[in-house]
Design a protein around this motif. Structure first.
Motif, PDB file in Angstrom:
ATOM      1  N   CYS A 251     -47.718  54.413  67.300  1.00  9.97           N
ATOM      2  CA  CYS A 251     -47.070  55.723  67.158  1.00  9.97           C
ATOM      3  C   CYS A 251     -48.133  56.812  66.952  1.00  9.97           C
ATOM      4  CB  CYS A 251     -46.110  55.690  65.973  1.00  9.97           C
ATOM      5  SG  CYS A 251     -45.294  57.291  65.641  1.00  9.97           S
ATOM      6  N   SER A 252     -47.986  57.916  67.680  1.00  9.47           N
ATOM      7  CA  SER A 252     -48.966  59.006  67.599  1.00  9.47           C
ATOM      8  C   SER A 252     -48.940  59.696  66.245  1.00  9.47           C
ATOM      9  CB  SER A 252     -48.693  60.034  68.700  1.00  9.47           C
ATOM     10  OG  SER A 252     -48.766  59.438  69.969  1.00  9.47           O
ATOM     11  N   ARG A 253     -47.858  59.523  65.462  1.00  5.20           N
ATOM     12  CA  ARG A 253     -47.767  60.193  64.159  1.00  5.20           C
ATOM     13  C   ARG A 253     -48.085  59.248  63.001  1.00  5.20           C
ATOM     14  NH1 ARG A 253     -42.274  63.915  64.745  1.00  5.20           N
ATOM     15  NH2 ARG A 253     -43.011  65.175  66.535  1.00  5.20           N
ATOM     16  N   CYS A 254     -47.380  58.118  62.917  1.00  3.85           N
ATOM     17  CA  CYS A 254     -47.549  57.247  61.752  1.00  3.85           C
ATOM     18  C   CYS A 254     -48.454  56.043  62.013  1.00  3.85           C
ATOM     19  CB  CYS A 254     -46.190  56.767  61.237  1.00  3.85           C
ATOM     20  SG  CYS A 254     -45.342  55.623  62.363  1.00  3.85           S
ATOM     21  N   SER A 255     -48.861  55.878  63.254  1.00  3.22           N
ATOM     22  CA  SER A 255     -49.806  54.825  63.662  1.00  3.22           C
ATOM     23  C   SER A 255     -49.254  53.407  63.545  1.00  3.22           C
ATOM     24  CB  SER A 255     -51.116  54.922  62.867  1.00  3.22           C
ATOM     25  OG  SER A 255     -51.742  56.172  63.116  1.00  3.22           O
ATOM     26  N   GLN A 269     -47.481  62.318  73.683  1.00  2.67           N
ATOM     27  CA  GLN A 269     -47.412  61.391  72.564  1.00  2.67           C
ATOM     28  C   GLN A 269     -46.377  60.300  72.833  1.00  2.67           C
ATOM     29  OE1 GLN A 269     -46.431  64.006  69.267  1.00  2.67           O
ATOM     30  NE2 GLN A 269     -48.620  64.273  68.751  1.00  2.67           N
ATOM     31  N   LEU A 271     -43.776  57.968  70.287  1.00  4.89           N
ATOM     32  CA  LEU A 271     -43.291  57.945  68.905  1.00  4.89           C
ATOM     33  C   LEU A 271     -42.466  56.701  68.647  1.00  4.89           C
ATOM     34  CD1 LEU A 271     -42.078  61.658  68.689  1.00  4.89           C
ATOM     35  CD2 LEU A 271     -44.300  60.737  67.978  1.00  4.89           C
ATOM     36  N   CYS A 275     -40.063  58.140  63.592  1.00  5.90           N
ATOM     37  CA  CYS A 275     -40.683  59.467  63.810  1.00  5.90           C
ATOM     38  C   CYS A 275     -39.907  60.303  64.809  1.00  5.90           C
ATOM     39  CB  CYS A 275     -42.135  59.320  64.263  1.00  5.90           C
ATOM     40  SG  CYS A 275     -43.245  58.711  62.963  1.00  5.90           S
ATOM     41  N   ASP A 279     -37.414  64.185  64.136  1.00  9.44           N
ATOM     42  CA  ASP A 279     -37.345  65.461  64.881  1.00  9.44           C
ATOM     43  C   ASP A 279     -35.883  65.950  64.995  1.00  9.44           C
ATOM     44  OD1 ASP A 279     -40.031  65.392  65.178  1.00  9.44           O
ATOM     45  OD2 ASP A 279     -39.994  64.556  67.198  1.00  9.44           O
TER      46      ASP A 279
END
Length: 279
Positions: A251-255, A269, A271, A275, A279
């Protein structure tokens, strides 16, 4: 009074008797036989001074004891050989001990030139090249499918040809995509580094080392922006026109890893579900 003429061993008079001189010293016959006569190898009896004696390899025989220990024929005028400590006529030796030539199926006679290989025996003239049919003799040869070839015939008729230099490949080498190369002929199309024993891949029919293939042809991971080569990277994941190393697919945000999980593309990205729901 005449001088005495006695045996130098027993001192008995030799007048009127037979004697034998040893180093200019006279010996009566009994003393000579006891001191100097040889012992027969066969019967272990003394070989007297008046007996016919035959000699072979530091062994002595009465003429009548010089016989084949198999068939008992006299060997005084016959060809023979020795087997262990006994003497054997040529016929018995051939029948019991000699090998047969695998080419002509005839006995390889004692003393004749022969060749042995892999448990088989040939007359020297029968061991011929399967290609040109000339005797191989003491020259180098190469076995192939129960046949034997001289080196020129093997290289010209049987040996595979190197895909690069087109010369015969007689030992070692590299096989790739049903083709063969000499080790020194199998090199990277890009940097010319030898590839034998090294990881490599190909583009079309041309082999490349990992470094050259990565820089020239490999796709870049959308996560780490390095080449995806398949060497040491494990499996990779492809989505639309992008690819990721498996460890980079997260995930590009939480990895969190997205391998085996649902994901949502969001422009550049990707997700995870959580995540994306935020949104």
């Amino acid at each position: 009074m005449s001088d005495r003429f006695d045996c130098k061993n027993c001192d008995e008079s030799l007048y009127g008797r037979k004697y034998i001189q040893v180093e200019e010293k006279p010996h009566c016959i009994p003393c000579y036989d006891r001191l100097y006569a040889n012992t027969c190898q066969q019967c272990k009896e003394i070989i007297g001074h008046n007996a016919k004696e035959l000699f072979y390899e530091n062994r002595h025989y009465h003429e009548h004891c010089f016989r084949c220990f198999r068939c008992d024929r006299s060997l005084a005028d016959e060809p023979f050989t020795s087997q262990d400590d006994g003497l054997v006529c040529s016929d018995c030796y051939c029948n019991e001990f000699s090998s047969k030539c695998v080419a002509c199926d005839k006995t390889v006679m004692p003393g004749s030139k022969m060749l042995e290989y892999d448990g088989a025996t040939w007359h020297e003239d029968c061991f011929v090249c399967h290609g040109c049919e000339k005797p191989i003799g003491a020259e180098a040869f190469i076995p192939d499918s129960n046949n034997y070839y001289c080196v020129p015939c093997y290289e010209g008729r049987v040996a595979p040809q190197c895909s690069h230099c087109k010369k015969a490949l007689t030992k070692g080498g590299v096989t790739y995509k049903d083709k063969v190369w000499h080790k020194e002929c199998f090199f990277c199309t890009g940097c010319k580094a030898l590839l034998a024993g090294q990881p490599f891949t190909s583009q079309g029919e041309s082999p490349y080392c990992v470094k050259c293939f990565s820089s020239l042809y490999a796709k870049k991971c959308a996560g780490c922006n390095t080449a995806i080569t398949g060497f040491g990277d494990g499996k990779y994941i492809s989505f639309e026109d992008r690819q990721w190393h498996q460890p980079c697919f997260k995930c590009s945000r939480c990895s969190v890893s997205l391998v085996g999980s649902g994901f949502f593309p969001d422009r550049d990205q990707i997700l995870c579900t959580d995540c994306n729901n935020d949104d």
